[in-house]
Design a protein around this motif. Structure first.
Motif, PDB file in Angstrom:
ATOM      1  N   ASP A 225       0.860  -1.205  -0.016  1.00 22.54           N
ATOM      2  CA  ASP A 225      -0.008  -0.090   0.059  1.00 22.54           C
ATOM      3  C   ASP A 225       0.876   1.179   0.009  1.00 22.54           C
ATOM      4  OD1 ASP A 225       1.047  -0.232   2.544  1.00 22.54           O
ATOM      5  OD2 ASP A 225      -0.875  -0.057   3.611  1.00 22.54           O
ATOM      6  N   GLY A 226       2.341   0.910  -0.099  1.00 25.09           N
ATOM      7  CA  GLY A 226       3.060   2.256  -0.453  1.00 25.09           C
ATOM      8  C   GLY A 226       3.681   2.876   0.863  1.00 25.09           C
ATOM      9  N   GLN A 227       3.727   2.260   2.083  1.00 26.93           N
ATOM     10  CA  GLN A 227       4.214   2.475   3.277  1.00 26.93           C
ATOM     11  C   GLN A 227       5.844   2.582   3.184  1.00 26.93           C
ATOM     12  OE1 GLN A 227       3.140   0.332   6.763  1.00 26.93           O
ATOM     13  NE2 GLN A 227       4.281   1.552   8.136  1.00 26.93           N
ATOM     14  N   ARG A 228       6.347   3.486   3.541  1.00 29.84           N
ATOM     15  CA  ARG A 228       7.842   3.855   3.497  1.00 29.84           C
ATOM     16  C   ARG A 228       8.470   4.099   4.750  1.00 29.84           C
ATOM     17  NH1 ARG A 228       7.299   8.734  -0.579  1.00 29.84           N
ATOM     18  NH2 ARG A 228       6.027   9.347   1.076  1.00 29.84           N
ATOM     19  N   VAL A 229       9.936   3.813   4.894  1.00 29.34           N
ATOM     20  CA  VAL A 229      10.550   3.751   5.876  1.00 29.34           C
ATOM     21  C   VAL A 229      12.005   4.552   5.342  1.00 29.34           C
ATOM     22  CG1 VAL A 229       9.690   2.011   7.151  1.00 29.34           C
ATOM     23  CG2 VAL A 229      11.449   1.199   5.915  1.00 29.34           C
ATOM     24  N   PRO A 230      12.723   5.249   6.012  1.00 29.06           N
ATOM     25  CA  PRO A 230      13.982   5.732   5.663  1.00 29.06           C
ATOM     26  C   PRO A 230      15.090   4.772   5.705  1.00 29.06           C
ATOM     27  CG  PRO A 230      13.271   6.507   7.887  1.00 29.06           C
ATOM     28  CD  PRO A 230      12.202   5.797   7.216  1.00 29.06           C
ATOM     29  N   LEU A 231      15.941   5.098   4.528  1.00 29.40           N
ATOM     30  CA  LEU A 231      17.061   4.306   4.811  1.00 29.40           C
ATOM     31  C   LEU A 231      18.109   4.552   6.038  1.00 29.40           C
ATOM     32  CD1 LEU A 231      18.089   4.143   0.944  1.00 29.40           C
ATOM     33  CD2 LEU A 231      16.656   2.420   2.227  1.00 29.40           C
ATOM     34  N   GLU A 232      18.978   3.759   6.238  1.00 33.05           N
ATOM     35  CA  GLU A 232      19.764   4.143   7.330  1.00 33.05           C
ATOM     36  C   GLU A 232      20.706   5.263   7.467  1.00 33.05           C
ATOM     37  OE1 GLU A 232      23.663   1.790   9.728  1.00 33.05           O
ATOM     38  OE2 GLU A 232      23.042   0.975   7.839  1.00 33.05           O
ATOM     39  N   LEU A 233      20.502   6.079   8.217  1.00 36.01           N
ATOM     40  CA  LEU A 233      21.178   7.487   8.259  1.00 36.01           C
ATOM     41  C   LEU A 233      20.235   8.498   7.610  1.00 36.01           C
ATOM     42  CD1 LEU A 233      24.881   6.655   8.365  1.00 36.01           C
ATOM     43  CD2 LEU A 233      23.423   6.779  10.242  1.00 36.01           C
ATOM     44  N   GLU A 234      19.443   8.178   6.802  1.00 39.95           N
ATOM     45  CA  GLU A 234      18.829   9.099   6.016  1.00 39.95           C
ATOM     46  C   GLU A 234      17.841  10.126   6.899  1.00 39.95           C
ATOM     47  OE1 GLU A 234      18.683   9.830   2.626  1.00 39.95           O
ATOM     48  OE2 GLU A 234      20.621   9.058   2.383  1.00 39.95           O
ATOM     49  N   SER A 235      17.438   9.455   7.837  1.00 40.26           N
ATOM     50  CA  SER A 235      16.538  10.321   8.988  1.00 40.26           C
ATOM     51  C   SER A 235      17.174  11.479   9.439  1.00 40.26           C
ATOM     52  CB  SER A 235      15.938   9.456  10.028  1.00 40.26           C
ATOM     53  OG  SER A 235      16.978   8.809  10.863  1.00 40.26           O
ATOM     54  N   TRP A 236      18.616  11.388   9.551  1.00 46.78           N
ATOM     55  CA  TRP A 236      19.313  12.683   9.923  1.00 46.78           C
ATOM     56  C   TRP A 236      18.910  13.926   9.019  1.00 46.78           C
ATOM     57  CZ3 TRP A 236      25.024  10.960  11.334  1.00 46.78           C
ATOM     58  CH2 TRP A 236      24.935  10.035  12.211  1.00 46.78           C
ATOM     59  N   HIS A 237      18.639  13.600   7.619  1.00 49.27           N
ATOM     60  CA  HIS A 237      18.123  14.877   6.879  1.00 49.27           C
ATOM     61  C   HIS A 237      16.841  15.692   7.542  1.00 49.27           C
ATOM     62  CE1 HIS A 237      21.174  13.912   4.172  1.00 49.27           C
ATOM     63  NE2 HIS A 237      20.678  12.755   3.642  1.00 49.27           N
ATOM     64  N   ARG A 238      16.334  15.043   8.261  1.00 47.51           N
ATOM     65  CA  ARG A 238      15.201  15.909   8.986  1.00 47.51           C
ATOM     66  C   ARG A 238      15.704  17.326   9.611  1.00 47.51           C
ATOM     67  NH1 ARG A 238      12.124  11.579  12.405  1.00 47.51           N
ATOM     68  NH2 ARG A 238      10.978  13.214  13.064  1.00 47.51           N
ATOM     69  N   PHE A 239      16.616  16.891  10.537  1.00 44.61           N
ATOM     70  CA  PHE A 239      17.364  17.981  11.079  1.00 44.61           C
ATOM     71  C   PHE A 239      18.264  18.697  10.217  1.00 44.61           C
ATOM     72  CE2 PHE A 239      21.439  19.804  12.877  1.00 44.61           C
ATOM     73  CZ  PHE A 239      20.946  20.727  13.990  1.00 44.61           C
ATOM     74  N   ASP A 240      18.888  18.195   9.142  1.00 46.16           N
ATOM     75  CA  ASP A 240      19.515  18.869   8.214  1.00 46.16           C
ATOM     76  C   ASP A 240      18.707  20.085   7.442  1.00 46.16           C
ATOM     77  OD1 ASP A 240      21.793  17.480   8.701  1.00 46.16           O
ATOM     78  OD2 ASP A 240      21.357  16.133   6.940  1.00 46.16           O
ATOM     79  N   ASP A 241      17.342  19.589   7.021  1.00 50.52           N
ATOM     80  CA  ASP A 241      16.383  20.555   6.394  1.00 50.52           C
ATOM     81  C   ASP A 241      16.209  21.835   7.210  1.00 50.52           C
ATOM     82  OD1 ASP A 241      16.652  18.646   4.471  1.00 50.52           O
ATOM     83  OD2 ASP A 241      14.749  17.478   5.029  1.00 50.52           O
ATOM     84  N   LEU A 242      15.858  21.313   8.548  1.00 52.77           N
ATOM     85  CA  LEU A 242      15.724  22.518   9.425  1.00 52.77           C
ATOM     86  C   LEU A 242      16.895  23.569   9.732  1.00 52.77           C
ATOM     87  CD1 LEU A 242      13.059  23.078  11.141  1.00 52.77           C
ATOM     88  CD2 LEU A 242      14.212  22.026  13.131  1.00 52.77           C
ATOM     89  N   ALA A 243      17.864  22.701   9.712  1.00 55.37           N
ATOM     90  CA  ALA A 243      19.249  23.566  10.248  1.00 55.37           C
ATOM     91  C   ALA A 243      19.469  24.604   8.940  1.00 55.37           C
ATOM     92  CB  ALA A 243      20.281  22.661  10.385  1.00 55.37           C
ATOM     93  N   ILE A 244      19.385  24.043   7.662  1.00 54.17           N
ATOM     94  CA  ILE A 244      19.779  24.785   6.397  1.00 54.17           C
ATOM     95  C   ILE A 244      18.642  25.992   6.416  1.00 54.17           C
ATOM     96  CG2 ILE A 244      19.700  24.720   4.012  1.00 54.17           C
ATOM     97  CD1 ILE A 244      20.798  22.090   4.161  1.00 54.17           C
ATOM     98  N   TYR A 245      17.440  25.832   6.596  1.00 50.95           N
ATOM     99  CA  TYR A 245      16.677  26.900   6.524  1.00 50.95           C
ATOM    100  C   TYR A 245      16.947  27.766   7.730  1.00 50.95           C
ATOM    101  CZ  TYR A 245      12.366  29.452   5.907  1.00 50.95           C
ATOM    102  OH  TYR A 245      11.507  30.628   5.697  1.00 50.95           O
ATOM    103  N   GLY A 246      17.279  27.491   9.070  1.00 50.42           N
ATOM    104  CA  GLY A 246      17.493  28.380  10.000  1.00 50.42           C
ATOM    105  C   GLY A 246      18.737  29.230   9.548  1.00 50.42           C
ATOM    106  N   PHE A 247      19.854  28.601   8.883  1.00 53.29           N
ATOM    107  CA  PHE A 247      20.933  29.614   8.588  1.00 53.29           C
ATOM    108  C   PHE A 247      20.539  30.489   7.601  1.00 53.29           C
ATOM    109  CE2 PHE A 247      23.555  26.022  10.693  1.00 53.29           C
ATOM    110  CZ  PHE A 247      24.202  26.625  11.651  1.00 53.29           C
ATOM    111  N   LEU A 248      19.697  30.141   6.684  1.00 48.01           N
ATOM    112  CA  LEU A 248      19.503  31.066   5.649  1.00 48.01           C
ATOM    113  C   LEU A 248      18.409  32.160   6.073  1.00 48.01           C
ATOM    114  CD1 LEU A 248      18.523  28.427   2.593  1.00 48.01           C
ATOM    115  CD2 LEU A 248      20.403  30.056   2.778  1.00 48.01           C
ATOM    116  N   ALA A 249      17.733  31.846   7.124  1.00 54.00           N
ATOM    117  CA  ALA A 249      16.693  32.834   7.589  1.00 54.00           C
ATOM    118  C   ALA A 249      17.636  33.901   8.417  1.00 54.00           C
ATOM    119  CB  ALA A 249      15.642  32.038   8.592  1.00 54.00           C
ATOM    120  N   LEU A 250      18.553  33.370   9.319  1.00 51.14           N
ATOM    121  CA  LEU A 250      19.631  34.338  10.236  1.00 51.14           C
ATOM    122  C   LEU A 250      20.143  35.024   9.107  1.00 51.14           C
ATOM    123  CD1 LEU A 250      20.931  31.905  12.595  1.00 51.14           C
ATOM    124  CD2 LEU A 250      19.409  33.581  12.930  1.00 51.14           C
ATOM    125  N   ALA A 251      20.741  34.823   7.986  1.00 49.83           N
ATOM    126  CA  ALA A 251      21.522  35.579   6.868  1.00 49.83           C
ATOM    127  C   ALA A 251      20.219  36.448   6.335  1.00 49.83           C
ATOM    128  CB  ALA A 251      21.807  34.778   5.853  1.00 49.83           C
TER     129      ALA A 251
END
Length: 201
Positions: free
Chosen positions: A76-102
């Protein structure tokens, strides 16, 4: 006789000046008043222009934010992240934070350079514009990545797909106005003038 009397008076005045108490309470000067009416229209321009920076902010984030690779594990299309890929959840937030600070830094410095409009009215407009830019960037950025990583057909079982980056905290938009306020406050404190140098403009 006259010369000796004059010399004595001069010496006595010099001694009096040497022992005189400095004036610790200078005469009161009228502080410059806060300009409101003249700054209202420029403040609206600052708010709207700063808010529009949310569009390039969201676009840049959509280019830089890493996608999260996931594997389809059920029919039915349920998905799970590959190993270490879940770290990108923080990366996405951190990148936006740095761009917003700039973005907030840029808004604060540019508004401060508007010497003839320095003051609380334009400062509030700059902070509000930075807040608008931060919020608009979250909306625009998420819309960009959702269209970029859109899945047209149902993936097959076991397939690896790239999930669109997400901003999991809605409070990240406050980074831009906080930086704008901090920069403007530091520049105002460093300036040290009662009118922030408006009369020199």
């Amino acid at each position: 006789m006259v010369d000796s009397a004059g010399k004595a008076a001069h010496r006595s005045s010099a001694v009096a000046d040497a022992w005189s108490v400095p004036n610790l309470f200078p005469p009161h000067r009228a502080r410059p008043k806060v300009v409101v009416k003249a700054d209202l229209l420029p403040a609206v321009s600052v708010l709207s222009t700063a808010g529009l920076l949310g569009i390039p902010l969201g676009w840049l984030w959509s280019l830089m934010a890493p996608a999260q690779r996931e594997r389809v594990v059920t029919a039915d299309g349920q998905r799970v992240p590959l190993e270490l890929e879940s770290w990108h959840r923080f990366d996405d937030l951190a990148i936006y934070g740095f761009l917003a600070l700039a973005t907030g830094l840029l808004i604060g410095v540019i508004v401060w350079l508007m010497r003839e409009r320095r003051g609380p009215v334009v400062f509030v407009a700059a902070a509000a514009g930075a807040a608008l830019a931060g919020w608009l960037g979250t909306q625009i950025g998420v819309a960009f990545v959702n269209s970029k990583y859109a899945i047209d057909t149902a993936p097959a079982l076991g397939a690896v797909i790239s999930a669109a980056p997400q901003l999991e905290s809605g409070w990240i938009w406050v980074a831009a106005p906080l930086m704008t306020s901090l920069v403007y406050a530091l520049l105002a404190a460093w300036n040290g003038r009662e009118d922030l140098g408006r009369r020199l403009g």
